[in-house]
Design a protein around this motif. Structure first.
Motif, PDB file in Angstrom:
ATOM      1  N   SER A 190      69.756  30.331 -15.675  1.00  0.00           N
ATOM      2  CA  SER A 190      69.173  31.285 -16.558  1.00  0.00           C
ATOM      3  C   SER A 190      69.165  32.776 -15.597  1.00  0.00           C
ATOM      4  CB  SER A 190      67.629  31.040 -16.437  1.00  0.00           C
ATOM      5  OG  SER A 190      66.884  31.051 -15.237  1.00  0.00           O
ATOM      6  N   PHE A 191      69.456  33.016 -14.551  1.00  0.00           N
ATOM      7  CA  PHE A 191      69.560  34.039 -13.765  1.00  0.00           C
ATOM      8  C   PHE A 191      70.423  33.848 -12.322  1.00  0.00           C
ATOM      9  CE2 PHE A 191      68.250  36.833 -10.295  1.00  0.00           C
ATOM     10  CZ  PHE A 191      68.219  38.333 -10.955  1.00  0.00           C
ATOM     11  N   SER A 192      71.474  35.001 -12.284  1.00  0.00           N
ATOM     12  CA  SER A 192      72.144  34.799 -11.035  1.00  0.00           C
ATOM     13  C   SER A 192      72.240  36.317 -10.583  1.00  0.00           C
ATOM     14  CB  SER A 192      73.732  34.387 -11.452  1.00  0.00           C
ATOM     15  OG  SER A 192      73.603  33.049 -11.803  1.00  0.00           O
ATOM     16  N   GLN A 193      72.490  36.339  -9.300  1.00  0.00           N
ATOM     17  CA  GLN A 193      72.534  37.750  -8.689  1.00  0.00           C
ATOM     18  C   GLN A 193      73.392  37.240  -7.339  1.00  0.00           C
ATOM     19  OE1 GLN A 193      69.699  40.620  -8.678  1.00  0.00           O
ATOM     20  NE2 GLN A 193      70.085  41.332  -6.718  1.00  0.00           N
ATOM     21  N   THR A 194      74.619  37.953  -7.082  1.00  0.00           N
ATOM     22  CA  THR A 194      75.319  38.002  -5.997  1.00  0.00           C
ATOM     23  C   THR A 194      75.071  39.272  -5.143  1.00  0.00           C
ATOM     24  OG1 THR A 194      77.169  39.066  -7.197  1.00  0.00           O
ATOM     25  CG2 THR A 194      77.323  36.624  -7.232  1.00  0.00           C
ATOM     26  N   TYR A 195      75.379  38.883  -3.785  1.00  0.00           N
ATOM     27  CA  TYR A 195      74.938  39.859  -2.794  1.00  0.00           C
ATOM     28  C   TYR A 195      76.125  40.027  -1.776  1.00  0.00           C
ATOM     29  CZ  TYR A 195      70.202  39.162  -3.981  1.00  0.00           C
ATOM     30  OH  TYR A 195      68.788  39.307  -4.560  1.00  0.00           O
ATOM     31  N   GLY A 196      76.328  41.311  -1.281  1.00  0.00           N
ATOM     32  CA  GLY A 196      77.472  41.556  -0.484  1.00  0.00           C
ATOM     33  C   GLY A 196      77.161  41.278   1.102  1.00  0.00           C
ATOM     34  N   ILE A 197      76.083  40.697   1.093  1.00  0.00           N
ATOM     35  CA  ILE A 197      75.776  39.852   2.548  1.00  0.00           C
ATOM     36  C   ILE A 197      75.237  38.464   2.434  1.00  0.00           C
ATOM     37  CG2 ILE A 197      75.228  42.391   3.546  1.00  0.00           C
ATOM     38  CD1 ILE A 197      72.353  42.024   2.854  1.00  0.00           C
ATOM     39  N   LYS A 198      74.957  37.806   3.374  1.00  0.00           N
ATOM     40  CA  LYS A 198      74.534  36.564   3.184  1.00  0.00           C
ATOM     41  C   LYS A 198      73.090  36.676   2.952  1.00  0.00           C
ATOM     42  CE  LYS A 198      77.721  34.656   7.095  1.00  0.00           C
ATOM     43  NZ  LYS A 198      77.575  33.897   8.283  1.00  0.00           N
ATOM     44  N   VAL A 199      72.495  35.705   1.947  1.00  0.00           N
ATOM     45  CA  VAL A 199      71.407  35.417   1.453  1.00  0.00           C
ATOM     46  C   VAL A 199      70.843  34.159   2.416  1.00  0.00           C
ATOM     47  CG1 VAL A 199      69.664  34.810  -0.290  1.00  0.00           C
ATOM     48  CG2 VAL A 199      71.595  36.107  -0.722  1.00  0.00           C
ATOM     49  N   ARG A 200      69.883  34.408   3.566  1.00  0.00           N
ATOM     50  CA  ARG A 200      69.571  33.499   4.446  1.00  0.00           C
ATOM     51  C   ARG A 200      68.218  32.548   4.065  1.00  0.00           C
ATOM     52  NH1 ARG A 200      71.882  34.670   9.168  1.00  0.00           N
ATOM     53  NH2 ARG A 200      71.632  32.363   9.349  1.00  0.00           N
ATOM     54  N   SER A 201      67.268  33.214   3.128  1.00  0.00           N
ATOM     55  CA  SER A 201      66.035  32.159   3.202  1.00  0.00           C
ATOM     56  C   SER A 201      65.393  32.691   1.696  1.00  0.00           C
ATOM     57  CB  SER A 201      65.163  32.569   4.207  1.00  0.00           C
ATOM     58  OG  SER A 201      64.787  34.103   4.227  1.00  0.00           O
ATOM     59  N   LEU A 202      64.572  31.682   1.430  1.00  0.00           N
ATOM     60  CA  LEU A 202      63.890  31.717  -0.025  1.00  0.00           C
ATOM     61  C   LEU A 202      62.553  31.143   0.144  1.00  0.00           C
ATOM     62  CD1 LEU A 202      64.186  32.009  -3.236  1.00  0.00           C
ATOM     63  CD2 LEU A 202      65.075  29.742  -3.096  1.00  0.00           C
ATOM     64  N   CYS A 203      61.621  31.840  -0.616  1.00  0.00           N
ATOM     65  CA  CYS A 203      60.468  31.010  -0.998  1.00  0.00           C
ATOM     66  C   CYS A 203      59.695  31.584  -2.101  1.00  0.00           C
ATOM     67  CB  CYS A 203      59.388  31.423   0.117  1.00  0.00           C
ATOM     68  SG  CYS A 203      58.894  33.164   0.159  1.00  0.00           S
ATOM     69  N   TRP A 204      58.977  30.729  -2.823  1.00  0.00           N
ATOM     70  CA  TRP A 204      58.286  31.148  -4.021  1.00  0.00           C
ATOM     71  C   TRP A 204      56.762  30.883  -3.915  1.00  0.00           C
ATOM     72  CZ3 TRP A 204      58.191  32.292  -9.096  1.00  0.00           C
ATOM     73  CH2 TRP A 204      57.456  31.547  -9.937  1.00  0.00           C
ATOM     74  N   GLU A 205      55.917  31.884  -4.538  1.00  0.00           N
ATOM     75  CA  GLU A 205      54.693  32.010  -4.626  1.00  0.00           C
ATOM     76  C   GLU A 205      54.220  31.668  -6.164  1.00  0.00           C
ATOM     77  OE1 GLU A 205      50.928  31.850  -4.246  1.00  0.00           O
ATOM     78  OE2 GLU A 205      51.397  33.681  -5.438  1.00  0.00           O
ATOM     79  N   PRO A 206      53.664  30.507  -6.093  1.00  0.00           N
ATOM     80  CA  PRO A 206      53.195  30.333  -7.737  1.00  0.00           C
ATOM     81  C   PRO A 206      52.097  31.018  -8.401  1.00  0.00           C
ATOM     82  CG  PRO A 206      52.691  28.473  -6.202  1.00  0.00           C
ATOM     83  CD  PRO A 206      53.536  29.308  -5.212  1.00  0.00           C
ATOM     84  N   GLU A 207      51.258  31.522  -7.670  1.00  0.00           N
ATOM     85  CA  GLU A 207      50.177  32.080  -8.269  1.00  0.00           C
ATOM     86  C   GLU A 207      50.540  33.332  -8.835  1.00  0.00           C
ATOM     87  OE1 GLU A 207      46.504  31.974  -6.068  1.00  0.00           O
ATOM     88  OE2 GLU A 207      46.555  29.867  -5.620  1.00  0.00           O
ATOM     89  N   THR A 208      51.373  34.054  -7.676  1.00  0.00           N
ATOM     90  CA  THR A 208      51.560  35.267  -8.454  1.00  0.00           C
ATOM     91  C   THR A 208      52.839  35.619  -9.315  1.00  0.00           C
ATOM     92  OG1 THR A 208      52.458  35.990  -6.206  1.00  0.00           O
ATOM     93  CG2 THR A 208      50.189  36.398  -6.572  1.00  0.00           C
ATOM     94  N   ARG A 209      53.508  34.192  -9.111  1.00  0.00           N
ATOM     95  CA  ARG A 209      54.873  34.009  -9.504  1.00  0.00           C
ATOM     96  C   ARG A 209      56.023  35.003  -9.238  1.00  0.00           C
ATOM     97  NH1 ARG A 209      54.808  30.902 -14.177  1.00  0.00           N
ATOM     98  NH2 ARG A 209      56.743  31.745 -15.297  1.00  0.00           N
TER      99      ARG A 209
END
Length: 525
Positions: A190-209
């Motif tokens: 549903s969504f993609s975005q590429t970066y010119g640098i490394k993407v090192r980490s990710l987190c999701w906050e469900p209450e504020t989405r």
């Protein structure tokens, strides 16, 4: 149905074949009232191991070395090989996944002697989400938002050249992908975005989405997902780490506008080349556990700003790659094992003691390192991901793995367990091959029993009086219980080590010299 935990098997003699061209090894078996014997050549054991490897079984024992001039003929060499094959067979029977598989059943002629249906417990893949250009650096799963969120980074050797590499190849070193489940059960990106640098980490906050994405240059990009939507909108960027890679992100649902993330604790690190590798946010007790490349775990009180240093746990000299916390154990993935420590109240962290190590007998720190850990508390299971692509599963009470799966080509960097239906119960694993794979676990706790004849297995004490165990130097490396636990953490020195992390450039983490303990202050605004 049975998992053959009570099967008896013993390589009791070796003898020549009918034409005296080689030797065969006689295996005596007994299950219930039935008893029988099979004779197998060395080449049959070799074919068995190859069949297991082909069918995605990992952590397998190695075949004894082959002789240069055909089969050994002197009695001493024959007896030595018989003993090696006996140990190999016992190691395969120890684990329920290899014990119940089709190749082992055929090898031991079980269909002709065991009437009960045999339950196979090897996990089965359900689906994969893939970007083959990059390795997986982060995975978040949200059934409520109907999304699987994945970040990727280029972890090849050439990517470490930084901007020089972009001259040769298009400037794409990282990506964020969102996968949504349609009404008919199919999945689409549903969504993609590429970066010119490394993407090192990710987190999701469900209450504020909100989706938080940590980048190589120290920035944290924020996306907002509207209710009912599966395509997020960019909400801004935070610059918190002075161009140092954001190696970990955790978000608290009860701390309004406060983001906890990896950064620098220069004064506490062992050397100027060390850096922060991982973190676990103990939100309930206002603590953060931060792992380092030097093998330390810092415990910080985050009830105030700036955070207060509470304690340091020495895990040895090698990187702490991941951590997990249960009501009874604090689990630390480092070297080739997962260390289980007691849980202490806030302010009493010096009482934390090491209970034992979850380890795979045939995955050694000279060849692999463990990169990720998660737990299925309701099922009393621990999962660990290794640098060779293996995924190991332990019962919380036994330190030897009950299942080892070859889940990826390399580097199982992320593991996520989802218990709740309708998506669960499943395990999500992210690998260096760019795949996030969903695995179904077949069977229940009773099916994950280790082989009964392998007595003396090292168990973790889960009672109210948790206490560290003493090392037993007499334990053989060939015994399933060879990994007994050391003593208190204060003076612990882990003999098991792993090579330097391949995923972070230490020089990129260094900025101006500072003697302050409050390098994380800006991260908590």
């Amino acid at each position: 149905m049975t998992t053959l935990a009570d099967l008896s098997a013993h390589v009791y003699k070796a003898g020549p074949t009918w034409d005296h061209s080689t030797y065969q090894y006689h295996i005596q078996l007994k299950y219930g009232e039935a008893s029988w014997e099979v004779a197998k050549r060395f080449s049959d054991f070799d074919a068995l191991l190859q069949s297991l490897a082909t069918n995605r079984f990992g952590g397998l024992p190695k075949l004894p070395a082959k002789t240069l001039l055909g089969s050994p003929m002197d009695q001493a060499a024959i007896d030595a090989r018989k003993e090696q094959l006996r140990i190999l067979l016992q190691d395969l029977l120890l684990r329920p996944d290899t014990r119940t598989c089709a190749a082992m059943r055929q090898f031991l002629d079980l269909p002709g002697h065991v009437d009960e249906e045999i339950r196979q417990v090897q996990p089965t893949p359900v689906r994969s989400f893939e970007d083959p250009r990059f390795g997986v650096s982060g995975v978040c799963v949200s059934p409520e938002a109907n999304l699987v969120m994945v970040t990727h980074e280029d972890s090849t050797h050439l990517s470490r050249l930084g901007r020089v590499w972009s001259v040769v190849e298009p400037d794409e070193l990282g990506a964020l992908h969102l996968w949504a489940r349609a009404g008919d059960g199919t999945w689409r990106r549903s969504f993609s975005q590429t970066y010119g640098i490394k993407v090192r980490s990710l987190c999701w906050e469900p209450e504020t989405r909100q989706i938080f994405v940590g980048l190589e240059d120290g920035k944290i990009e924020v996306f907002h997902l509207k209710p009912g939507e599966v395509k997020p909108e960019a909400a801004g960027a935070l610059e918190l780490h002075h161009k140092s890679p954001v190696t970990h992100l955790s978000v608290s649902s009860r701390r309004t506008r406060e983001l906890r993330c990896g950064g620098r604790l220069l004064k506490r690190l062992r050397s100027e080349m060390d850096y922060l590798t991982s973190c676990h946010l103990d939100d309930e007790h206002d603590r953060a556990f931060i792992g380092t490349s030097g093998g330390d775990v810092f415990v910080l009180d985050i009830s105030q700003n700036p955070p207060n240093f509470l304690h340091m746990v020495d895990m040895g000299s090698k990187p702490v790659c991941d951590m997990a916390l249960t009501q009874e154990h604090f689990l630390v993935a480092h070297s080739d094992c997962i260390a289980a420590l007691t849980v202490a109240p806030r302010g009493e962290e010096s009482r934390m003691a090491r209970l034992g190590n979850y380890r795979v007998k045939h995955l050694h720190e000279s060849e692999v390192s463990i990169l990720s850990v998660t737990v299925a508390v309701q099922r009393d299971l621990v999962f660990g991901g290794y640098s060779d692509g293996s995924i190991a599963v332990w019962s919380m009470r036994a330190t030897e793995a009950v299942l080892v799966l070859q889940g990826h080509q390399c580097d199982v960097t992320r593991l996520v367990w989802l218990e709740e239906p309708t998506w669960g119960p499943v395990l999500y694993s992210g690998g260096g091959d760019g795949k996030v794979t969903t695995w179904n676990l077949n069977g229940n706790a009773e099916d994950f029993a280790l082989w009964a004849p392998a007595s003396g297995l090292n168990l973790l004490d889960r009672g109210s009086n948790l206490a560290p165990q003493d090392n037993d130097a007499a334990l053989s490396a060939f015994e399933p219980s060879f990994d007994a636990a050391p003593a208190m953490m204060g003076g612990y020195s882990d003999p098991f080590t792993l090579g330097e992390s391949r995923r972070v450039n230490p020089q990129a983490l260094k900025t101006e010299e500072s003697d302050s303990d409050n390098e994380l202050v800006d991260a908590f605004h």
